[in-house]
Scaffold this motif. Structure first.
Motif, short mmCIF file in Angstrom:
data_model
loop_
_atom_site.label_atom_id
_atom_site.label_comp_id
_atom_site.label_asym_id
_atom_site.label_seq_id
_atom_site.Cartn_x
_atom_site.Cartn_y
_atom_site.Cartn_z
N ARG A 14 37.68 43.00 44.14
CA ARG A 14 36.55 42.66 45.02
C ARG A 14 35.80 43.91 45.46
NH1 ARG A 14 36.50 37.70 47.48
NH2 ARG A 14 37.33 36.18 46.03
N TYR A 15 36.57 44.94 45.82
CA TYR A 15 35.95 46.17 46.31
C TYR A 15 35.25 46.94 45.19
CZ TYR A 15 38.02 45.36 50.85
OH TYR A 15 38.34 44.81 52.06
N ALA A 16 35.45 46.53 43.95
CA ALA A 16 34.81 47.17 42.80
C ALA A 16 33.57 46.41 42.33
CB ALA A 16 35.81 47.30 41.66
N GLU A 17 33.16 45.37 43.05
CA GLU A 17 31.99 44.60 42.65
C GLU A 17 30.76 45.51 42.58
OE1 GLU A 17 33.38 40.32 44.57
OE2 GLU A 17 32.20 41.71 45.79
N ALA A 18 29.90 45.25 41.61
CA ALA A 18 28.77 46.13 41.31
C ALA A 18 27.79 46.30 42.47
CB ALA A 18 28.03 45.62 40.08
N HIS A 19 27.65 45.31 43.33
CA HIS A 19 26.67 45.41 44.42
C HIS A 19 27.16 46.25 45.60
CE1 HIS A 19 29.18 42.04 45.76
NE2 HIS A 19 28.79 42.34 46.98
N ARG A 20 28.40 46.68 45.54
CA ARG A 20 28.96 47.47 46.64
C ARG A 20 28.73 48.96 46.39
NH1 ARG A 20 33.68 44.78 49.47
NH2 ARG A 20 33.73 42.63 48.71
N HIS A 21 28.27 49.62 47.43
CA HIS A 21 28.07 51.07 47.33
C HIS A 21 28.82 51.79 48.44
CE1 HIS A 21 25.09 50.57 44.16
NE2 HIS A 21 24.74 49.49 44.83
N TYR A 22 28.96 51.15 49.59
CA TYR A 22 29.77 51.70 50.68
C TYR A 22 31.03 50.87 50.90
CZ TYR A 22 31.61 52.91 55.20
OH TYR A 22 32.47 53.26 56.20
#
Length: 187
Positions: A14-22
């Motif tokens: 989940r924390y590696a999803e593409a829309h996450r930057h922070y």
């Protein structure tokens, strides 16, 4: 494998999803790290760190609630005790930052979650840009006043950090927030 190791393995995709930057695994690891170096890390706090941003949709306003529910479902499937599940759920919900923390563990967890605000100016700048990337879908004329409102919410608190373990971050956090707010408002 322990529950903590399993929680990290469960949450990492989940924390590696593409829309996450922070809101990535690096943020979780930073929360765990700041609690650990202050001698405040407990299993419940570490579990909450892995669960608190499990769901992160910049277009939604119920991420913490949904994260708490999904992580609690996972904990239940692992056979975690009810009292641990209740504690972790409350910790995750405390990161909504809508009410003062209820108890010491919630205060520590909220302070750890907000510790980036008291980082050096370079780290804060990286954080600030990453948040903007997560909200890339929002036009500047909408993002700037919305983000300013969020930052002003934190600046208007009597104290940003409520535990002695994080109080040394207060002055720098205030400066970072004031500078970011001035940039957003074009001052």
């Amino acid at each position: 494998m322990t529950l903590l190791t399993d929680a990290a393995a469960f949450a990492r995709p989940r924390y590696a999803e593409a829309h996450r930057h922070y809101h990535t695994a690096a943020h979780v690891q930073a929360v765990v790290h700041v609690l650990k170096v202050r001698g405040a890390l407990t299993p419940a706090l570490e579990l909450a760190a892995w669960g608190h941003d499990l769901i992160y949709d910049p277009r939604a306003n119920d991420n913490e609630q949904r994260s708490a529910e999904e992580f609690d479902t996972w904990l239940a499937a692992q056979g975690a005790p009810d009292d641990l599940r209740r504690t972790v759920r409350a910790l995750i919900l405390a990161t909504r930052h809508t009410a003062p923390p209820s108890g010491r563990d919630e205060a520590l967890f909220v302070d750890a979650d907000l510790s980036i605000l008291g980082a050096n100016s370079e780290e804060f700048g990286i954080y600030d840009r990453a948040i903007r990337e997560e909200y890339a879908h929002v036009p500047d004329d909408v993002y700037r006043p919305g983000r300013a409102q969020v930052l002003r919410h934190f600046l208007n608190r009597k104290r940003l950090y409520t535990t002695p373990e994080f109080s040394e971050l207060e002055a720098l956090a205030q400066k970072n927030l004031q500078r970011a707010l001035a940039r957003l408002e074009g001052n």
